[in-house]
Design a protein around this motif. Structure first.
Motif, PDB file in Angstrom:
ATOM      1  N   PRO A   8      35.951 -11.637 -36.525  1.00 15.01           N
ATOM      2  CA  PRO A   8      36.183 -12.475 -35.264  1.00 15.01           C
ATOM      3  C   PRO A   8      35.020 -13.540 -35.157  1.00 15.01           C
ATOM      4  N   GLN A   9      33.644 -13.539 -35.966  1.00 16.91           N
ATOM      5  CA  GLN A   9      32.663 -14.397 -35.713  1.00 16.91           C
ATOM      6  C   GLN A   9      32.541 -14.824 -37.015  1.00 16.91           C
ATOM      7  N   ALA A  10      33.478 -15.446 -37.987  1.00 16.58           N
ATOM      8  CA  ALA A  10      33.379 -16.255 -38.892  1.00 16.58           C
ATOM      9  C   ALA A  10      32.864 -17.529 -38.554  1.00 16.58           C
ATOM     10  N   THR A  11      32.180 -18.078 -39.733  1.00 20.39           N
ATOM     11  CA  THR A  11      31.551 -19.474 -39.503  1.00 20.39           C
ATOM     12  C   THR A  11      32.968 -20.555 -39.386  1.00 20.39           C
ATOM     13  N   LYS A  12      32.794 -21.495 -38.910  1.00 17.56           N
ATOM     14  CA  LYS A  12      33.752 -22.576 -38.420  1.00 17.56           C
ATOM     15  C   LYS A  12      34.395 -23.003 -40.027  1.00 17.56           C
ATOM     16  N   SER A  13      33.768 -23.031 -40.991  1.00 13.92           N
ATOM     17  CA  SER A  13      34.330 -23.388 -42.346  1.00 13.92           C
ATOM     18  C   SER A  13      35.417 -22.312 -42.802  1.00 13.92           C
ATOM     19  N   LEU A  45      43.979  -7.614 -46.280  1.00 13.11           N
ATOM     20  CA  LEU A  45      43.958  -8.727 -45.893  1.00 13.11           C
ATOM     21  C   LEU A  45      42.985  -9.086 -45.072  1.00 13.11           C
ATOM     22  N   MET A  46      42.113 -10.044 -45.413  1.00  9.63           N
ATOM     23  CA  MET A  46      40.708 -10.140 -44.690  1.00  9.63           C
ATOM     24  C   MET A  46      41.165 -11.750 -43.829  1.00  9.63           C
ATOM     25  N   ILE A  47      40.898 -11.547 -42.572  1.00  6.04           N
ATOM     26  CA  ILE A  47      41.397 -12.537 -41.677  1.00  6.04           C
ATOM     27  C   ILE A  47      40.054 -13.067 -40.939  1.00  6.04           C
ATOM     28  N   TYR A  48      39.673 -14.265 -41.121  1.00  6.12           N
ATOM     29  CA  TYR A  48      38.809 -15.002 -40.618  1.00  6.12           C
ATOM     30  C   TYR A  48      38.895 -15.998 -39.422  1.00  6.12           C
ATOM     31  N   LEU A  49      38.324 -15.786 -38.289  1.00  9.45           N
ATOM     32  CA  LEU A  49      38.398 -16.393 -37.273  1.00  9.45           C
ATOM     33  C   LEU A  49      37.039 -16.820 -36.456  1.00  9.45           C
ATOM     34  N   SER A  50      37.053 -17.875 -35.925  1.00  6.69           N
ATOM     35  CA  SER A  50      35.832 -18.553 -35.329  1.00  6.69           C
ATOM     36  C   SER A  50      35.756 -18.471 -33.761  1.00  6.69           C
ATOM     37  N   LYS A  51      34.780 -17.915 -33.167  1.00 13.71           N
ATOM     38  CA  LYS A  51      34.760 -18.166 -31.597  1.00 13.71           C
ATOM     39  C   LYS A  51      34.918 -19.437 -31.192  1.00 13.71           C
ATOM     40  N   GLY A  52      34.574 -20.470 -32.148  1.00 11.21           N
ATOM     41  CA  GLY A  52      34.508 -21.843 -31.808  1.00 11.21           C
ATOM     42  C   GLY A  52      35.789 -22.535 -31.626  1.00 11.21           C
ATOM     43  N   HIS A  53      36.732 -21.551 -32.166  1.00  9.40           N
ATOM     44  CA  HIS A  53      38.171 -22.430 -32.238  1.00  9.40           C
ATOM     45  C   HIS A  53      38.706 -22.462 -30.915  1.00  9.40           C
ATOM     46  N   SER A  54      39.293 -23.859 -30.775  1.00 13.62           N
ATOM     47  CA  SER A  54      39.774 -23.975 -29.245  1.00 13.62           C
ATOM     48  C   SER A  54      41.280 -23.592 -29.324  1.00 13.62           C
ATOM     49  N   PRO A  55      41.667 -22.943 -28.210  1.00 10.57           N
ATOM     50  CA  PRO A  55      42.988 -22.474 -28.063  1.00 10.57           C
ATOM     51  C   PRO A  55      44.003 -23.826 -27.986  1.00 10.57           C
ATOM     52  N   PRO A  68      47.058 -15.897 -31.310  1.00 16.25           N
ATOM     53  CA  PRO A  68      46.842 -14.679 -30.301  1.00 16.25           C
ATOM     54  C   PRO A  68      45.747 -13.547 -30.796  1.00 16.25           C
ATOM     55  N   ILE A  69      45.489 -13.414 -32.012  1.00 14.37           N
ATOM     56  CA  ILE A  69      44.531 -12.331 -32.487  1.00 14.37           C
ATOM     57  C   ILE A  69      43.187 -12.895 -32.047  1.00 14.37           C
ATOM     58  N   GLY A  70      43.058 -14.124 -32.416  1.00  9.73           N
ATOM     59  CA  GLY A  70      41.819 -15.104 -32.221  1.00  9.73           C
ATOM     60  C   GLY A  70      41.395 -14.897 -30.593  1.00  9.73           C
ATOM     61  N   ALA A  71      42.506 -15.141 -29.916  1.00 12.49           N
ATOM     62  CA  ALA A  71      42.324 -15.139 -28.332  1.00 12.49           C
ATOM     63  C   ALA A  71      41.967 -13.811 -27.820  1.00 12.49           C
ATOM     64  N   LEU A  72      42.442 -12.845 -28.415  1.00 15.76           N
ATOM     65  CA  LEU A  72      42.358 -11.520 -27.719  1.00 15.76           C
ATOM     66  C   LEU A  72      40.833 -10.959 -28.242  1.00 15.76           C
ATOM     67  N   LEU A  73      40.195 -11.533 -29.447  1.00 10.92           N
ATOM     68  CA  LEU A  73      39.167 -11.187 -29.729  1.00 10.92           C
ATOM     69  C   LEU A  73      38.025 -11.987 -29.307  1.00 10.92           C
ATOM     70  N   ASN A  74      38.349 -13.253 -28.868  1.00 14.15           N
ATOM     71  CA  ASN A  74      37.371 -13.977 -28.446  1.00 14.15           C
ATOM     72  C   ASN A  74      36.737 -13.649 -27.074  1.00 14.15           C
ATOM     73  N   ASN A  75      35.238 -13.469 -27.299  1.00 18.30           N
ATOM     74  CA  ASN A  75      34.617 -12.885 -26.103  1.00 18.30           C
ATOM     75  C   ASN A  75      34.198 -14.156 -24.838  1.00 18.30           C
ATOM     76  N   THR A  76      34.475 -15.515 -25.483  1.00 17.94           N
ATOM     77  CA  THR A  76      33.993 -16.506 -24.423  1.00 17.94           C
ATOM     78  C   THR A  76      35.493 -16.853 -23.604  1.00 17.94           C
ATOM     79  N   LEU A  77      36.446 -16.319 -23.831  1.00 15.01           N
ATOM     80  CA  LEU A  77      37.488 -16.578 -22.934  1.00 15.01           C
ATOM     81  C   LEU A  77      37.786 -15.308 -22.045  1.00 15.01           C
ATOM     82  N   ASN A  78      37.949 -15.791 -20.658  1.00 12.01           N
ATOM     83  CA  ASN A  78      38.133 -14.970 -19.855  1.00 12.01           C
ATOM     84  C   ASN A  78      39.642 -14.271 -19.861  1.00 12.01           C
ATOM     85  N   TYR A  79      40.014 -13.325 -19.095  1.00 10.39           N
ATOM     86  CA  TYR A  79      41.213 -12.817 -19.082  1.00 10.39           C
ATOM     87  C   TYR A  79      42.316 -13.801 -18.856  1.00 10.39           C
ATOM     88  N   GLN A  80      42.291 -14.628 -17.734  1.00  9.43           N
ATOM     89  CA  GLN A  80      43.414 -15.673 -17.444  1.00  9.43           C
ATOM     90  C   GLN A  80      43.325 -16.375 -18.732  1.00  9.43           C
TER      91      GLN A  80
END
Length: 169
Positions: A8-13, A45-55, A68-80
């Protein structure tokens, strides 16, 4: 058998990359009896997601899985914010929403506990640093021994050992 590794904290690239690793049996030597039954071959399966990815930005492929996986694991997004993303992908039943709320609350509790622990540790280190300075001043200006300064300042025994280590080095 599949094994999913989510980074969940992969580089942007690497954001949105999915890599597949396969493990297969290769017989190299010795007596070998071929089995008729097929055994499970493991795939990862290795899935790479970046916190900086905009929803708001869709992934080029597999967006319905990655977002959906990225949103769930993103600690910068609140519940809403997480809930809005999830609902946008049709994952809006009550049980899922309740579990997501629990997960978000658990994350907040863990964050608060870590912050509290870090603050406590920092306060303790600052107190020890100040006590080292007080002991040093008493030893030089008042010509006290280390033990006399410690007793005068009424420093607890566990801190005394740590302060003594400072003066030994």
């Amino acid at each position: 058998m599949y094994s999913f590794w989510i980074m969940p904290q992969a580089t942007k690239s690497k954001d949105g990359c999915i890599n597949q690793l396969k493990i297969a049996e290769n017989h190299l030597s010795g007596n070998y009896e071929e089995k008729i039954e097929n055994y499970d071959k493991e795939e990862q399966l290795m899935i790479y997601l970046s916190k900086g990815h905009s929803p708001n930005d869709k992934y080029e492929s597999y967006d319905e899985i990655l977002m959906p996986i990225g949103a769930l694991l993103n600690n910068t997004l609140n519940y809403q914010e997480k809930n809005e993303v999830i609902k946008g992908y049709g994952l809006d039943d009550e049980e899922f929403e309740e579990r997501m709320r629990d997960m978000c609350n658990l994350g907040e509790v863990i964050e608060l506990e870590a912050l509290e622990k870090g603050t406590k540790k920092g306060t303790q280190k600052e107190r020890i640093r100040k006590n080292i300075e007080y002991v040093r001043k008493m030893m030089t200006k008042l010509q006290m021994t280390f033990k006399e300064a410690i007793q005068f300042l009424e420093i607890p025994e566990d801190e005394e050992k740590e302060i003594e280590e400072y003066f030994k080095s």
